[in-house]
Design a protein around this motif. Structure first.
Motif, PDB file in Angstrom:
ATOM      1  N   GLY A  37       0.809  -1.213   0.000  1.00  0.00           N
ATOM      2  CA  GLY A  37       0.000   0.000   0.000  1.00  0.00           C
ATOM      3  C   GLY A  37       0.839   1.257   0.000  1.00  0.00           C
ATOM      4  O   GLY A  37       0.499   2.250   0.644  1.00  0.00           O
ATOM      5  N   SER A  38       1.949   1.237  -0.748  1.00  0.00           N
ATOM      6  CA  SER A  38       2.862   2.374  -0.758  1.00  0.00           C
ATOM      7  C   SER A  38       2.337   3.504  -1.628  1.00  0.00           C
ATOM      8  O   SER A  38       2.166   3.354  -2.838  1.00  0.00           O
ATOM      9  CB  SER A  38       4.240   1.923  -1.275  1.00  0.00           C
ATOM     10  OG  SER A  38       5.065   3.026  -1.536  1.00  0.00           O
ATOM     11  N   SER A  39       2.082   4.660  -1.018  1.00  0.00           N
ATOM     12  CA  SER A  39       1.655   5.828  -1.788  1.00  0.00           C
ATOM     13  C   SER A  39       2.790   6.340  -2.672  1.00  0.00           C
ATOM     14  O   SER A  39       2.553   6.853  -3.765  1.00  0.00           O
ATOM     15  CB  SER A  39       1.180   6.941  -0.851  1.00  0.00           C
ATOM     16  OG  SER A  39       2.217   7.314   0.058  1.00  0.00           O
ATOM     17  N   GLU A  40       4.030   6.211  -2.192  1.00  0.00           N
ATOM     18  CA  GLU A  40       5.187   6.617  -2.995  1.00  0.00           C
ATOM     19  C   GLU A  40       5.286   5.765  -4.244  1.00  0.00           C
ATOM     20  O   GLU A  40       5.557   6.266  -5.337  1.00  0.00           O
ATOM     21  CB  GLU A  40       6.471   6.487  -2.166  1.00  0.00           C
ATOM     22  CG  GLU A  40       7.766   6.668  -2.947  1.00  0.00           C
ATOM     23  CD  GLU A  40       7.923   8.062  -3.527  1.00  0.00           C
ATOM     24  OE1 GLU A  40       8.812   8.238  -4.388  1.00  0.00           O
ATOM     25  OE2 GLU A  40       7.173   8.975  -3.131  1.00  0.00           O
ATOM     26  N   ALA A  41       5.056   4.453  -4.115  1.00  0.00           N
ATOM     27  CA  ALA A  41       5.098   3.570  -5.278  1.00  0.00           C
ATOM     28  C   ALA A  41       4.013   3.951  -6.281  1.00  0.00           C
ATOM     29  O   ALA A  41       4.253   4.002  -7.497  1.00  0.00           O
ATOM     30  CB  ALA A  41       4.932   2.124  -4.841  1.00  0.00           C
ATOM     31  N   ARG A  42       2.814   4.247  -5.780  1.00  0.00           N
ATOM     32  CA  ARG A  42       1.715   4.646  -6.678  1.00  0.00           C
ATOM     33  C   ARG A  42       2.092   5.927  -7.436  1.00  0.00           C
ATOM     34  O   ARG A  42       1.859   6.037  -8.646  1.00  0.00           O
ATOM     35  CB  ARG A  42       0.442   4.865  -5.872  1.00  0.00           C
ATOM     36  CG  ARG A  42      -0.775   5.194  -6.740  1.00  0.00           C
ATOM     37  CD  ARG A  42      -1.941   5.650  -5.856  1.00  0.00           C
ATOM     38  NE  ARG A  42      -2.441   4.578  -5.022  1.00  0.00           N
ATOM     39  CZ  ARG A  42      -3.497   3.816  -5.328  1.00  0.00           C
ATOM     40  NH1 ARG A  42      -4.138   4.009  -6.463  1.00  0.00           N
ATOM     41  NH2 ARG A  42      -3.903   2.880  -4.491  1.00  0.00           N
ATOM     42  N   ARG A  43       2.666   6.893  -6.721  1.00  0.00           N
ATOM     43  CA  ARG A  43       3.079   8.150  -7.366  1.00  0.00           C
ATOM     44  C   ARG A  43       4.118   7.894  -8.443  1.00  0.00           C
ATOM     45  O   ARG A  43       4.037   8.455  -9.547  1.00  0.00           O
ATOM     46  CB  ARG A  43       3.636   9.110  -6.312  1.00  0.00           C
ATOM     47  CG  ARG A  43       3.989  10.496  -6.856  1.00  0.00           C
ATOM     48  CD  ARG A  43       4.684  11.339  -5.814  1.00  0.00           C
ATOM     49  NE  ARG A  43       5.995  10.797  -5.488  1.00  0.00           N
ATOM     50  CZ  ARG A  43       7.081  10.980  -6.256  1.00  0.00           C
ATOM     51  NH1 ARG A  43       7.001  11.677  -7.378  1.00  0.00           N
ATOM     52  NH2 ARG A  43       8.238  10.464  -5.890  1.00  0.00           N
ATOM     53  N   ARG A  44       5.093   7.046  -8.138  1.00  0.00           N
ATOM     54  CA  ARG A  44       6.160   6.748  -9.101  1.00  0.00           C
ATOM     55  C   ARG A  44       5.613   5.986 -10.316  1.00  0.00           C
ATOM     56  O   ARG A  44       6.048   6.200 -11.445  1.00  0.00           O
ATOM     57  CB  ARG A  44       7.249   5.932  -8.416  1.00  0.00           C
ATOM     58  CG  ARG A  44       8.006   6.685  -7.311  1.00  0.00           C
ATOM     59  CD  ARG A  44       9.137   7.522  -7.868  1.00  0.00           C
ATOM     60  NE  ARG A  44      10.137   6.675  -8.485  1.00  0.00           N
ATOM     61  CZ  ARG A  44      11.084   6.013  -7.817  1.00  0.00           C
ATOM     62  NH1 ARG A  44      11.147   6.111  -6.488  1.00  0.00           N
ATOM     63  NH2 ARG A  44      11.973   5.271  -8.440  1.00  0.00           N
ATOM     64  N   LEU A  45       4.676   5.105 -10.083  1.00  0.00           N
ATOM     65  CA  LEU A  45       4.081   4.353 -11.188  1.00  0.00           C
ATOM     66  C   LEU A  45       3.290   5.280 -12.102  1.00  0.00           C
ATOM     67  O   LEU A  45       3.331   5.142 -13.332  1.00  0.00           O
ATOM     68  CB  LEU A  45       3.184   3.239 -10.652  1.00  0.00           C
ATOM     69  CG  LEU A  45       3.911   2.070  -9.972  1.00  0.00           C
ATOM     70  CD1 LEU A  45       2.910   1.173  -9.276  1.00  0.00           C
ATOM     71  CD2 LEU A  45       4.737   1.274 -10.977  1.00  0.00           C
ATOM     72  N   ARG A  46       2.584   6.241 -11.504  1.00  0.00           N
ATOM     73  CA  ARG A  46       1.867   7.222 -12.323  1.00  0.00           C
ATOM     74  C   ARG A  46       2.850   8.030 -13.172  1.00  0.00           C
ATOM     75  O   ARG A  46       2.603   8.289 -14.352  1.00  0.00           O
ATOM     76  CB  ARG A  46       1.066   8.159 -11.428  1.00  0.00           C
ATOM     77  CG  ARG A  46      -0.198   7.537 -10.836  1.00  0.00           C
ATOM     78  CD  ARG A  46      -0.955   8.547  -9.993  1.00  0.00           C
ATOM     79  NE  ARG A  46      -2.291   8.099  -9.651  1.00  0.00           N
ATOM     80  CZ  ARG A  46      -3.211   8.845  -9.080  1.00  0.00           C
ATOM     81  NH1 ARG A  46      -2.929  10.113  -8.760  1.00  0.00           N
ATOM     82  NH2 ARG A  46      -4.416   8.361  -8.799  1.00  0.00           N
ATOM     83  N   GLY A  47       3.961   8.424 -12.567  1.00  0.00           N
ATOM     84  CA  GLY A  47       4.976   9.160 -13.315  1.00  0.00           C
ATOM     85  C   GLY A  47       5.559   8.343 -14.452  1.00  0.00           C
ATOM     86  O   GLY A  47       5.904   8.882 -15.512  1.00  0.00           O
ATOM     87  N   ALA A  48       5.663   7.019 -14.258  1.00  0.00           N
ATOM     88  CA  ALA A  48       6.247   6.143 -15.281  1.00  0.00           C
ATOM     89  C   ALA A  48       5.363   6.016 -16.508  1.00  0.00           C
ATOM     90  O   ALA A  48       5.822   5.574 -17.564  1.00  0.00           O
ATOM     91  CB  ALA A  48       6.524   4.764 -14.689  1.00  0.00           C
ATOM     92  N   LEU A  49       4.094   6.424 -16.407  1.00  0.00           N
ATOM     93  CA  LEU A  49       3.218   6.410 -17.583  1.00  0.00           C
ATOM     94  C   LEU A  49       3.716   7.360 -18.660  1.00  0.00           C
ATOM     95  O   LEU A  49       3.324   7.250 -19.830  1.00  0.00           O
ATOM     96  CB  LEU A  49       1.786   6.794 -17.180  1.00  0.00           C
ATOM     97  CG  LEU A  49       1.021   5.770 -16.333  1.00  0.00           C
ATOM     98  CD1 LEU A  49      -0.305   6.361 -15.876  1.00  0.00           C
ATOM     99  CD2 LEU A  49       0.801   4.470 -17.097  1.00  0.00           C
ATOM    100  N   ALA A  50       4.555   8.319 -18.279  1.00  0.00           N
ATOM    101  CA  ALA A  50       5.119   9.279 -19.236  1.00  0.00           C
ATOM    102  C   ALA A  50       6.545   8.929 -19.636  1.00  0.00           C
ATOM    103  O   ALA A  50       7.240   9.735 -20.239  1.00  0.00           O
ATOM    104  CB  ALA A  50       5.079  10.682 -18.647  1.00  0.00           C
ATOM    105  N   SER A  51       6.992   7.720 -19.311  1.00  0.00           N
ATOM    106  CA  SER A  51       8.356   7.310 -19.642  1.00  0.00           C
ATOM    107  C   SER A  51       8.563   7.265 -21.154  1.00  0.00           C
ATOM    108  O   SER A  51       7.649   6.905 -21.908  1.00  0.00           O
ATOM    109  CB  SER A  51       8.636   5.913 -19.059  1.00  0.00           C
ATOM    110  OG  SER A  51       9.842   5.386 -19.577  1.00  0.00           O
ATOM    111  N   PRO A  52       9.759   7.619 -21.634  1.00  0.00           N
ATOM    112  CA  PRO A  52      10.043   7.501 -23.074  1.00  0.00           C
ATOM    113  C   PRO A  52      10.211   6.055 -23.528  1.00  0.00           C
ATOM    114  O   PRO A  52      10.277   5.778 -24.725  1.00  0.00           O
ATOM    115  CB  PRO A  52      11.356   8.286 -23.241  1.00  0.00           C
ATOM    116  CG  PRO A  52      12.004   8.202 -21.906  1.00  0.00           C
ATOM    117  CD  PRO A  52      10.888   8.216 -20.900  1.00  0.00           C
ATOM    118  N   THR A  53      10.281   5.120 -22.588  1.00  0.00           N
ATOM    119  CA  THR A  53      10.480   3.709 -22.929  1.00  0.00           C
ATOM    120  C   THR A  53       9.137   2.984 -22.953  1.00  0.00           C
ATOM    121  O   THR A  53       8.454   2.895 -21.926  1.00  0.00           O
ATOM    122  CB  THR A  53      11.407   3.037 -21.896  1.00  0.00           C
ATOM    123  OG1 THR A  53      12.610   3.796 -21.782  1.00  0.00           O
ATOM    124  CG2 THR A  53      11.731   1.607 -22.299  1.00  0.00           C
TER     125      THR A  53
END
Length: 314
Positions: free
Chosen positions: A241-257
């Motif tokens: 239930g990591s909120s930090e992990a959720r935030r990072r995963l949302r950010g990864a939706l914009a990854s160039p890869t």
């Protein structure tokens, strides 16, 4: 400007009898100027077997005597041949140069050749160079470095191989796990313990290393090339239930890869996050081939077993 004698030798290569030309070739092998390699390399592949053998031997003698000159030659082909010779002849004096090229050169085949040469020399002093190669973008280079380290053995090798517990290639992680289990290696840091828990599929061991377990789990979720392991790691993050992990995963939706974006979306679905169902705008950043990670199905059954066991965790 080339020395006059070298110019004379270049002229003599096309003159005289075979014996005289062989003598010229042998003298070129005793010089210390990199241009000698330019002259010897084509002859080493000539149809005249006598001249070819002489050129091959002279080329080898030059490289052994001048490893720095050989490995800094402008031709990738010549540097690759030099790396082979230096490994074959186990030239300890060439270790630093081979490690430098393996670390910095843009040509994957050449980096691989240097790593293989270091593995053939196989003294403890090659371990730092091989450890650096474990971080190479190319899986073939990392695999060759691992194979070389495995053949050398020792405590320093254990420490180097432990770096592979964070590798994006799941097959290579698994090979590192098997080797470390064989040697009786014990993880020391909390991050190592978390990685060890991931590679062994033990949820409780990973969770016990919080908060340091978040980063290894995120890396596995987004970048490991085994789909079932990404799913396992994302499920672990959701259980935590990591909120930090959720935030990072949302950010990864914009990854160039692309593979990272796909993995982030799959992970957010496990989280039940609403962003997982929204269209993702593909970034315009051009991704170099070295940044793309090919999907692999190696070890799927084993990893799937871990995932199923995790789902059954209370």
């Amino acid at each position: 400007m080339l020395p006059r004698r070298l110019r004379t030798l270049e002229t003599n290569l096309s003159r005289g009898t075979t014996e005289e030309r062989v003598a010229t070739i042998e003298e070129l092998g005793r010089t210390h100027h990199g241009y000698a390699l330019d002259l010897l390399y084509p002859i080493a592949n000539a149809e005249n077997s006598t001249l070819a053998v002489a050129a091959q031997q002279a080329f080898g003698k030059f490289c052994v005597a001048n490893p720095k000159v050989a490995m800094r030659h402008g031709s990738t082909f010549i540097r690759h041949e030099a790396a082979f010779v230096l490994g074959r002849d186990k030239v300890v004096a060439a270790i630093d140069e081979l490690a430098r090229v393996a670390r910095n050169d843009s040509d994957e085949v050449l980096r691989l050749g240097c790593v293989e040469a270091l593995g053939t020399i196989a003294t403890p002093t090659v371990v730092p160079g091989l450890r650096g190669a474990l971080k190479d973008n190319a899986i073939k280079v990392r695999q060759a470095a691992f194979d070389a380290l495995r053949s050398i053995g020792g405590s320093a090798v254990e420490s180097a191989v432990a770096d592979l517990l964070a590798d994006h290639d799941w097959e290579l992680r698994s090979k590192a796990q098997v080797l470390l289990q064989t040697t009786g290696w014990v993880p020391v840091t909390r991050e190592q313990k978390a990685l060890w828990g991931i590679v062994n599929g033990r949820f409780d061991d990973v969770v016990s290393q919080l908060p340091e377990a978040i980063e290894p789990l995120l890396a596995a979720t987004l970048r490991v090339n085994e789909p079932s392991v990404r799913q396992w790691s994302a499920t672990a993050l959701a259980r935590i239930g990591s909120s930090e992990a959720r935030r990072r995963l949302r950010g990864a939706l914009a990854s160039p890869t692309p593979s990272v974006r796909e993995a982030a979306r799959d992970a957010l679905l496990i989280f039940g996050d609403s962003l997982a169902n929204q269209p993702v705008v593909t970034p315009t950043v051009v991704v170099p081939p070295s940044a793309r990670h090919q999907e692999s199905l190696n070890g799927a059954f084993h990893a799937a077993t871990w995932f199923l066991s995790l789902l059954g965790h209370p």
